[in-house]
Design a protein around this motif. Structure first.
Motif, mmCIF file in Angstrom:
data_model
loop_
_atom_site.group_PDB
_atom_site.id
_atom_site.type_symbol
_atom_site.label_atom_id
_atom_site.label_comp_id
_atom_site.label_asym_id
_atom_site.label_seq_id
_atom_site.Cartn_x
_atom_site.Cartn_y
_atom_site.Cartn_z
ATOM 1 N N UNK A 136 7.685 -4.428 1.467
ATOM 2 C CA UNK A 136 9.032 -4.510 1.998
ATOM 3 C C UNK A 136 9.183 -5.414 3.208
ATOM 4 N N UNK A 137 8.090 -5.962 3.724
ATOM 5 C CA UNK A 137 8.165 -6.840 4.885
ATOM 6 C C UNK A 137 8.290 -8.295 4.447
ATOM 7 N N UNK A 138 8.857 -9.124 5.327
ATOM 8 C CA UNK A 138 8.950 -10.551 5.033
ATOM 9 C C UNK A 138 7.555 -11.122 4.796
ATOM 10 N N UNK A 139 7.391 -11.833 3.698
ATOM 11 C CA UNK A 139 6.105 -12.413 3.358
ATOM 12 C C UNK A 139 5.089 -11.430 2.821
ATOM 13 N N UNK A 140 5.503 -10.173 2.661
ATOM 14 C CA UNK A 140 4.596 -9.132 2.191
ATOM 15 C C UNK A 140 4.728 -8.894 0.708
ATOM 16 N N UNK A 141 4.513 -7.646 0.313
ATOM 17 C CA UNK A 141 4.550 -7.282 -1.095
ATOM 18 C C UNK A 141 5.841 -6.533 -1.417
ATOM 19 N N UNK A 142 6.094 -6.374 -2.706
ATOM 20 C CA UNK A 142 7.328 -5.719 -3.161
ATOM 21 C C UNK A 142 7.461 -4.323 -2.567
ATOM 22 N N UNK A 143 8.646 -3.983 -2.116
ATOM 23 C CA UNK A 143 8.861 -2.739 -1.381
ATOM 24 C C UNK A 143 8.524 -1.481 -2.145
ATOM 25 N N UNK A 144 8.674 -1.500 -3.452
ATOM 26 C CA UNK A 144 8.379 -0.313 -4.247
ATOM 27 C C UNK A 144 6.941 -0.196 -4.677
ATOM 28 N N UNK A 145 6.127 -1.184 -4.315
ATOM 29 C CA UNK A 145 4.733 -1.182 -4.733
ATOM 30 C C UNK A 145 4.515 -2.040 -5.969
ATOM 31 N N UNK A 146 3.252 -2.247 -6.291
ATOM 32 C CA UNK A 146 2.867 -3.089 -7.421
ATOM 33 C C UNK A 146 2.049 -2.273 -8.421
ATOM 34 N N UNK A 147 1.753 -2.886 -9.558
ATOM 35 C CA UNK A 147 0.953 -2.234 -10.588
ATOM 36 C C UNK A 147 -0.436 -2.874 -10.609
ATOM 37 N N UNK A 148 -1.448 -2.020 -10.690
ATOM 38 C CA UNK A 148 -2.823 -2.468 -10.768
ATOM 39 C C UNK A 148 -3.381 -2.266 -12.176
ATOM 40 N N UNK A 149 -3.092 -1.103 -12.752
ATOM 41 C CA UNK A 149 -3.473 -0.801 -14.139
ATOM 42 C C UNK A 149 -2.270 -0.165 -14.829
ATOM 43 N N UNK A 150 -1.962 -0.648 -16.009
ATOM 44 C CA UNK A 150 -0.941 -0.041 -16.865
ATOM 45 C C UNK A 150 -1.351 -0.318 -18.304
ATOM 46 N N UNK A 151 -2.275 0.505 -18.815
ATOM 47 C CA UNK A 151 -2.873 0.208 -20.116
ATOM 48 C C UNK A 151 -1.850 0.273 -21.243
#
Length: 208
Positions: A136-151
């Motif tokens: 959620x920060x400028x230059x950071x990652x998506x505010x809701x989080x990301x996916x690492x594994x989704x088989x």
């Protein structure tokens, strides 16, 4: 959903499975090369595929997703440790209420742990989202989080013996990061790391 839109989404998922299969085959001998293949493959799909989640105004002039170069310090293999049970019912706009049950947790060195979830609806699958301090920060990652594994969607770097491959360089944004019409399962508290993670896809803007 129209018949053609459904066929497009099915093709997107098939191509995602194929991309990750190629990445897994290369990962054991050349992680950085496997990562480049992954980045290039996803860029091509986002640019050219009819089921791309990019909005039309964002697709114009698209030059690639914001993903830093590979950094092996953010790659881990971890056994799934037992935890107490937990359940999530996640309402989504496209798939109804999606149920998840926690099956354990994985440790990422000194970074902390992430809960491992099992998708309880048709087909099943492992699901490991991740949220870090830059979310959620400028230059950071998506505010809701990301996916690492989704088989269930094909996003899977595989298993090494009794461990899961958890490489944060391959963390990617869910579809709702690009199009608000999508409603995606987001990272719960047990999938939040108390550090900034500079690896993997960053927060997307049309001019990234």
């Amino acid at each position: 959903m129209s018949p053609q839109a459904a066929l497009d989404v099915a093709d997107w998922r098939q191509r995602t499975h194929e991309l990750y299969a190629a990445v897994r085959a290369q990962y054991g001998v050349d992680r950085a090369g496997a990562h480049r293949r992954w980045v290039e493959g996803r860029d091509a799909m986002f640019r050219d595929h009819p089921a791309s989640p990019l909005l039309p105004e964002d697709a114009r002039g698209f030059s690639g997703l914001p993903v830093p170069e590979y950094d092996e310090r953010w790659a881990f293999e971890s056994v799934v440790e037992e935890t107490g049970p937990a359940h999530l019912d996640v309402p989504t706009g496209t798939d109804g209420v999606v149920p998840f049950d926690r099956i354990g947790a994985v440790r990422l060195g000194d970074l902390g742990t992430l809960d491992v979830w099992w998708l309880g609806s048709y087909g099943g699958g492992l699901f490991v989202p991740v949220k870090d301090l830059s979310a959620g920060r400028d230059g950071g990652t998506y505010g809701g989080g990301r996916y690492l594994i989704d088989t269930g969607k094909g996003a899977d770097l595989g298993r090494a013996g009794g461990t899961l491959v958890l490489d944060l360089n391959f963390a990617y944004n869910p579809s709702c990061a690009y199009d608000p019409e999508w409603a995606c399962p987001l990272a719960p508290i047990g999938n939040t790391l108390r550090v900034e993670v500079p690896a993997g896809e960053r927060s997307f803007t049309a001019h990234s």
